[in-house]
Enzyme design. Structure first.
Site, PDB file in Angstrom:
ATOM      1  CG  HIS A   1     -48.691  12.464 -21.450  1.00  0.00           C
ATOM      2  ND1 HIS A   1     -49.594  12.300 -22.467  1.00  0.00           N
ATOM      3  CD2 HIS A   1     -48.359  13.778 -21.453  1.00  0.00           C
ATOM      4  CE1 HIS A   1     -49.793  13.453 -23.075  1.00  0.00           C
ATOM      5  NE2 HIS A   1     -49.060  14.368 -22.468  1.00  0.00           N
TER       6      HIS A   1
ATOM      7  CB  ILE B   1     -45.006   6.037 -19.761  1.00  0.00           C
ATOM      8  CG1 ILE B   1     -44.534   5.753 -18.332  1.00  0.00           C
ATOM      9  CG2 ILE B   1     -44.659   7.450 -20.210  1.00  0.00           C
ATOM     10  CD1 ILE B   1     -43.039   5.566 -18.206  1.00  0.00           C
ATOM     11  CB  CYS B   2     -49.578   7.773 -22.998  1.00  0.00           C
ATOM     12  SG  CYS B   2     -50.133   8.261 -24.634  1.00  0.00           S
ATOM     13  CB  ALA B   3     -43.892   8.990 -23.678  1.00  0.00           C
TER      14      ALA B   3
ATOM     15  CG  PHE C   1     -50.355   4.709 -25.442  1.00  0.00           C
ATOM     16  CD1 PHE C   1     -51.287   4.904 -24.438  1.00  0.00           C
ATOM     17  CD2 PHE C   1     -49.245   3.927 -25.177  1.00  0.00           C
ATOM     18  CE1 PHE C   1     -51.104   4.338 -23.184  1.00  0.00           C
ATOM     19  CE2 PHE C   1     -49.055   3.358 -23.938  1.00  0.00           C
ATOM     20  CZ  PHE C   1     -49.996   3.554 -22.939  1.00  0.00           C
TER      21      PHE C   1
END
Length: 150
Positions: free
Chosen positions: A85, A92-94, A144
């Site tokens: 992620h 950051i893919c959160a 995202f």
């Protein structure tokens, strides 16, 4: 910066200064209410145990209603952590930084969540090269797609 944002960040900064940060998290810089810099150490029994990464928070006038722009710093020879992620440009893919952001989350809560996430470091996202070529400078401008890892 809007007064609500400045008041909230001042409150969070006072709490950090009086209570300290959790183990493995260090505030390096908070000179104003637009950008803060932390270090995050990977804890626990992981492949990257003990590694330390710089994490930057950028706040807009709508914070805490709007999430901060959070990314790992990848300048000056520093690299972002290897994780499915985390892109090599530090984005950051959160979901907590996107569609699941809540004003009840604090800067420290985000740091702890990301520190916990890093304990499972294994690989980069499968679309890393394509994303990094086309990514905006601000990770908040990326739409995202959040997958359930289970």
């Amino acid at each position: 910066m809007a007064s609500i944002s400045a008041r909230r960040l001042a409150k969070e900064l006072r709490e950090i200064q009086s209570e300290g940060c959790p183990v493995g998290i260090t505030l390096l810089e908070a000179n104003d209410f637009s950008r803060w810099l932390f270090t995050i150490e990977v804890m626990g029994e992981s492949l990257y145990q003990g590694e330390v990464y710089d994490l930057q928070f950028r706040f807009d006038a709508q914070y805490p209603i709007s999430s901060p722009a959070v990314q790992f710093v990848v300048t000056g020879g520093k690299q972002s952590p290897i994780h499915p992620h985390v892109y090599s440009n530090g984005h950051i893919c959160a979901s907590i930084l996107g569609n699941e952001w809540s004003p009840v989350l604090s800067v420290i809560a985000v740091c702890v969540t990301l520190q916990s996430m890093l304990a499972s470091c294994k690989v980069r996202p499968t679309d890393n090269d394509r994303y990094v070529r086309n990514a905006p400078e601000n990770p908040k401008k990326t739409l995202f797609h959040y997958d359930d890892d289970t």
